[in-house]
Motif scaffolding. Structure first.
Motif, PDB file in Angstrom:
ATOM      1  N   TRP A 128       3.113  -5.724  -3.071  1.00 21.15           N
ATOM      2  CA  TRP A 128       2.983  -4.824  -4.213  1.00 21.15           C
ATOM      3  C   TRP A 128       1.607  -4.173  -4.219  1.00 21.15           C
ATOM      4  O   TRP A 128       1.466  -2.988  -4.562  1.00 21.15           O
ATOM      5  N   ASP A 129       0.582  -4.939  -3.834  1.00 22.41           N
ATOM      6  CA  ASP A 129      -0.779  -4.387  -3.800  1.00 22.41           C
ATOM      7  C   ASP A 129      -0.883  -3.269  -2.770  1.00 22.41           C
ATOM      8  O   ASP A 129      -1.540  -2.247  -3.014  1.00 22.41           O
ATOM      9  N   ASP A 130      -0.252  -3.457  -1.604  1.00 18.89           N
ATOM     10  CA  ASP A 130      -0.277  -2.417  -0.575  1.00 18.89           C
ATOM     11  C   ASP A 130       0.374  -1.131  -1.077  1.00 18.89           C
ATOM     12  O   ASP A 130      -0.139  -0.026  -0.861  1.00 18.89           O
ATOM     13  N   LEU A 131       1.517  -1.267  -1.741  1.00 21.96           N
ATOM     14  CA  LEU A 131       2.231  -0.091  -2.235  1.00 21.96           C
ATOM     15  C   LEU A 131       1.451   0.584  -3.360  1.00 21.96           C
ATOM     16  O   LEU A 131       1.459   1.816  -3.482  1.00 21.96           O
ATOM     17  N   THR A 132       0.758  -0.211  -4.166  1.00 23.74           N
ATOM     18  CA  THR A 132      -0.094   0.354  -5.210  1.00 23.74           C
ATOM     19  C   THR A 132      -1.228   1.148  -4.588  1.00 23.74           C
ATOM     20  O   THR A 132      -1.553   2.264  -5.036  1.00 23.74           O
ATOM     21  N   ASP A 133      -1.839   0.603  -3.549  1.00 29.35           N
ATOM     22  CA  ASP A 133      -2.901   1.319  -2.839  1.00 29.35           C
ATOM     23  C   ASP A 133      -2.364   2.611  -2.224  1.00 29.35           C
ATOM     24  O   ASP A 133      -3.049   3.639  -2.209  1.00 29.35           O
ATOM     25  N   ALA A 134      -1.143   2.567  -1.699  1.00 32.43           N
ATOM     26  CA  ALA A 134      -0.546   3.752  -1.089  1.00 32.43           C
ATOM     27  C   ALA A 134      -0.344   4.850  -2.127  1.00 32.43           C
ATOM     28  O   ALA A 134      -0.608   6.034  -1.866  1.00 32.43           O
ATOM     29  N   ALA A 135       0.141   4.475  -3.315  1.00 31.68           N
ATOM     30  CA  ALA A 135       0.344   5.463  -4.375  1.00 31.68           C
ATOM     31  C   ALA A 135      -0.984   6.085  -4.801  1.00 31.68           C
ATOM     32  O   ALA A 135      -1.082   7.313  -4.986  1.00 31.68           O
ATOM     33  N   LEU A 136      -2.010   5.263  -4.936  1.00 32.46           N
ATOM     34  CA  LEU A 136      -3.325   5.777  -5.308  1.00 32.46           C
ATOM     35  C   LEU A 136      -3.892   6.663  -4.203  1.00 32.46           C
ATOM     36  O   LEU A 136      -4.537   7.685  -4.468  1.00 32.46           O
ATOM     37  N   HIS A 137      -3.624   6.289  -2.960  1.00 26.37           N
ATOM     38  CA  HIS A 137      -4.087   7.086  -1.817  1.00 26.37           C
ATOM     39  C   HIS A 137      -3.489   8.484  -1.865  1.00 26.37           C
ATOM     40  O   HIS A 137      -4.174   9.476  -1.543  1.00 26.37           O
ATOM     41  N   ALA A 138      -2.203   8.584  -2.258  1.00 24.01           N
ATOM     42  CA  ALA A 138      -1.564   9.895  -2.349  1.00 24.01           C
ATOM     43  C   ALA A 138      -2.304  10.782  -3.351  1.00 24.01           C
ATOM     44  O   ALA A 138      -2.558  11.965  -3.101  1.00 24.01           O
ATOM     45  N   MET A 139      -2.685  10.216  -4.496  1.00 25.42           N
ATOM     46  CA  MET A 139      -3.407  10.999  -5.494  1.00 25.42           C
ATOM     47  C   MET A 139      -4.805  11.368  -5.006  1.00 25.42           C
ATOM     48  O   MET A 139      -5.302  12.473  -5.276  1.00 25.42           O
ATOM     49  N   ASP A 140      -5.436  10.449  -4.269  1.00 29.49           N
ATOM     50  CA  ASP A 140      -6.758  10.756  -3.705  1.00 29.49           C
ATOM     51  C   ASP A 140      -6.673  11.904  -2.703  1.00 29.49           C
ATOM     52  O   ASP A 140      -7.530  12.798  -2.693  1.00 29.49           O
ATOM     53  N   ARG A 141      -5.649  11.870  -1.859  1.00 31.81           N
ATOM     54  CA  ARG A 141      -5.486  12.939  -0.871  1.00 31.81           C
ATOM     55  C   ARG A 141      -5.255  14.289  -1.539  1.00 31.81           C
ATOM     56  O   ARG A 141      -5.647  15.335  -1.011  1.00 31.81           O
TER      57      ARG A 141
END
Length: 288
Positions: A65-78
């Motif tokens: 779940w932490d990895d997927l949370t980081d991935a979602a945040l990464h999308a917003m950062d990009r």
């Protein structure tokens, strides 16, 4: 790991921060067309196709779940979006919850639908069945024919939707049929795909400890939802200080498909900070 992301830019003046949409299992960035039709004139949308949590044959490389949370945040950062609202549906809710819990300075509002502290017994049993079937995917006699896919799709839809309510409510039945047709037409065993996508993670603490405060939040559920019951959703809402809890009448688990106009109205009112009492199709309460 690369994954695609759909962005929808309003054709009118934007009236709110961008909304990050975290879909449920086996949904994609293209599953929100009906919702988009109601909000695209004023609401920027970001809908990522987050990577599957598990790759067939590579269980040791499962995402958390932490990895997927980081991935979602990464999308917003990009996309260079610092502040945004979050809509998490079904197995997207654990990701949305963690985003708001860990980044309250970035999440302006949180909306969760179809949330449960743990999967319902029937769903947990089906996930376990999918984990056992995973080992059979390399077997030449594994479920790969159209009739086998249809059977597996029916099993999955039969657990994720309230089939009894569907017989009495046409919109619920129609939404379930759309999902059934999509699953039956897709390659591979739908149940194994559901387990790989995110389903197996539902057995691993979807609701993180520690609760949530400081982010205006709404938790909603359809009154006929048997996959994530009213009691389940209320239990999640109770962990969020001051959360608004909404039960939508004549609705099941696939709210954004069954009652798309009502769902969009609820979302936009909450994002605007306007009272929800005008929504006659909802019962509303505020958590302590």
């Amino acid at each position: 790991m690369d994954f695609p992301c759909r962005t929808v830019v309003p054709y009118g003046p934007a009236g709110a921060e961008p909304l990050l949409v975290l879909s449920g299992g086996l949904q994609t960035r293209h599953s929100w067309a009906r919702f988009e039709r109601h909000v695209a004139s004023r609401l920027p949308l970001v809908i990522p196709d987050l990577p599957p949590a598990r790759t067939p044959g590579q269980a040791a490389q499962s995402l958390s779940w932490d990895d997927l949370t980081d991935a979602a945040l990464h999308a917003m950062d990009r996309l260079r979006i610092h502040r945004f609202a979050v809509l998490g549906v079904s197995s997207g809710y654990p990701i949305g919850y963690r985003l708001a819990q860990r980044h309250p300075d970035r999440v302006t509002r949180l909306m969760l639908f179809g949330a449960s502290p743990r999967p319902a017994p029937r769903l947990a049993e089906l996930i376990s069945k999918g984990l056992h079937q995973e080992a059979d995917t390399r077997n030449p006699r594994s479920t790969e024919g159209p009739s086998d896919r249809l059977r597996a799709a029916r099993d999955l839809v039969g657990v994720l939707t309230n089939t009894a309510a569907a017989e009495r409510h046409l919109l619920i039945k129609a939404a379930g049929r759309v999902v059934l047709d999509q699953l039956a037409a897709s390659p591979g065993d739908p149940l194994v795909r559901y387990v790989h996508d995110r389903g197996f993670l539902l057995l691993r603490d979807p609701l993180p400890p520690g609760g949530l405060r400081g982010v205006p939040s709404l938790v909603g559920v359809g009154e006929f939802d048997t996959a994530t019951t009213v009691a389940d959703n209320r239990a999640v809402a109770a962990t969020i200080s001051g959360a608004t809890f909404v039960v939508m009448k004549n609705a099941d688990h696939l709210l954004h498909m069954e009652r798309d106009a009502d769902f969009a109205a609820l979302v936009t009112l909450f994002l605007d900070g306007r009272p929800l009492g005008t929504l006659q199709h909802c019962s509303i309460e505020t958590m302590p």
